[in-house]
Scaffold this motif. Structure first.
Motif, PDB file in Angstrom:
ATOM      1  N   GLN B   2      26.031  43.400  32.691  1.00 47.65           N
ATOM      2  CA  GLN B   2      27.124  44.135  32.755  1.00 47.65           C
ATOM      3  C   GLN B   2      27.305  45.187  33.727  1.00 47.65           C
ATOM      4  N   TYR B  32      39.357  49.423  42.274  1.00 44.86           N
ATOM      5  CA  TYR B  32      40.409  49.521  41.318  1.00 44.86           C
ATOM      6  C   TYR B  32      39.875  49.278  39.917  1.00 44.86           C
ATOM      7  N   LEU B  46      47.627  46.113  29.741  1.00 42.57           N
ATOM      8  CA  LEU B  46      47.088  47.045  30.617  1.00 42.57           C
ATOM      9  C   LEU B  46      47.871  48.406  30.310  1.00 42.57           C
ATOM     10  N   SER B  93      37.063  46.246  39.556  1.00 43.13           N
ATOM     11  CA  SER B  93      37.374  45.143  40.571  1.00 43.13           C
ATOM     12  C   SER B  93      37.189  45.465  42.067  1.00 43.13           C
ATOM     13  N   ARG B  96      41.129  44.052  44.124  1.00 47.92           N
ATOM     14  CA  ARG B  96      41.886  43.287  43.261  1.00 47.92           C
ATOM     15  C   ARG B  96      41.156  41.882  42.813  1.00 47.92           C
ATOM     16  N   GLY B  97      40.024  41.883  43.135  1.00 46.46           N
ATOM     17  CA  GLY B  97      39.246  40.451  42.786  1.00 46.46           C
ATOM     18  C   GLY B  97      39.058  40.472  41.197  1.00 46.46           C
ATOM     19  N   LYS B  98      37.910  39.743  40.851  1.00 41.03           N
ATOM     20  CA  LYS B  98      37.759  39.414  39.557  1.00 41.03           C
ATOM     21  C   LYS B  98      37.502  40.580  38.789  1.00 41.03           C
ATOM     22  N   LEU B  99      37.967  40.928  37.383  1.00 43.00           N
ATOM     23  CA  LEU B  99      37.767  42.104  36.686  1.00 43.00           C
ATOM     24  C   LEU B  99      36.556  41.979  35.877  1.00 43.00           C
ATOM     25  N   PHE B 101      34.753  43.637  32.987  1.00 40.12           N
ATOM     26  CA  PHE B 101      35.181  44.537  31.741  1.00 40.12           C
ATOM     27  C   PHE B 101      34.150  45.236  31.220  1.00 40.12           C
TER      28      PHE B 101
END
Lengths: 113, 111
Positions: B2, B32, B46, B93, B96-99, B101
């Protein structure tokens, strides 16, 4: 009007079956995603499509196959379902690349018996 | 593994109290940091987001505090209300790529 919709909402099926989940968004977004949320609520991205092109393909068994017929639709087909596939599957969409504000659907609760 | 570690796993707060959820990350390329709120039976939505060039962002009763040097960020819910009872996810991210979590925090606000 629902922004991101998924069908079905619930899916109960036997091990070994094949099933599909459909997703549609009416937000005019060009990127769509599939996430899996397990029983501990952990959210993990599975796939992402931008303008019908696969851009994110995480380590997911190849029994899972996404298909994007157009920018507004992203479907998920699962072959030979296993007990471990039981989870909630969320579709999401966003503008431009991944990471922009993502709008999630209501989820499809899949239970494999 | 993670990439965003979130704590606590759950928290109970009285109505009117302050809920604080913490997240930590290792990858300094993250730029971000959004927070998502998920009610039972619904998809995440969001709530608020921050970029690392600011140390704090406030929207109503929700505030993100960001500590770039410590690689930590947190969500404060002021004057917590029963309607705030939900699961909260931090994320991060790059460009603004893959989030990525966090594991989520279940918040219960008691009347």
């Amino acid at each position: 009007d629902t922004a991101v919709s998924q069908t079905p909402k619930y899916l109960v099926t036997q091990m070994g079956n094949d099933k599909s989940i459909k997703c549609e968004q009416n937000l005019g977004h060009d990127t769509m995603y599939w996430y899996k949320q397990d029983s501990k609520k952990f959210l993990k991205i599975m796939f992402s499509y931008n303008n019908k092109e696969l851009i994110i393909n995480e380590t997911v068994p190849n029994r899972f196959s996404p298909k994007s017929p157009d920018k507004a639709h992203l479907n998920l087909h699962i072959n030979s379902l296993e007990l471990g596939d039981s989870a909630v599957y969320f579709c999401a969409s966003s503008h431009t690349g991944a990471g922009e504000t993502q709008y999630f659907g209501p989820g499809t609760r899949l239970l494999v018996l | 593994q993670q990439q965003v570690k979130q704590s606590p796993q759950s928290l109970i707060v009285q109505k009117g109290g302050i809920s604080i959820i913490n997240c930590a990350y290792e990858n300094t390329a993250f730029d971000y940091f959004p927070w998502y709120q998920q009610f039972p039976g619904k998809g995440p939505a969001l709530l608020i987001a921050i970029r690392p060039d600011v140390s704090e962002k406030k929207e109503g009763r929700f505030t993100i505090s960001f500590n770039k040097s410590a690689k930590q960020f947190s969500l404060h819910i002021m004057d917590s209300q029963p309607g705030d009872s939900a699961t909260y996810f931090c994320a991060a991210s790059i460009k603004r790529g893959k989030l990525q979590f966090g594991a989520g925090t279940q918040v219960v606000v008691t009347p």
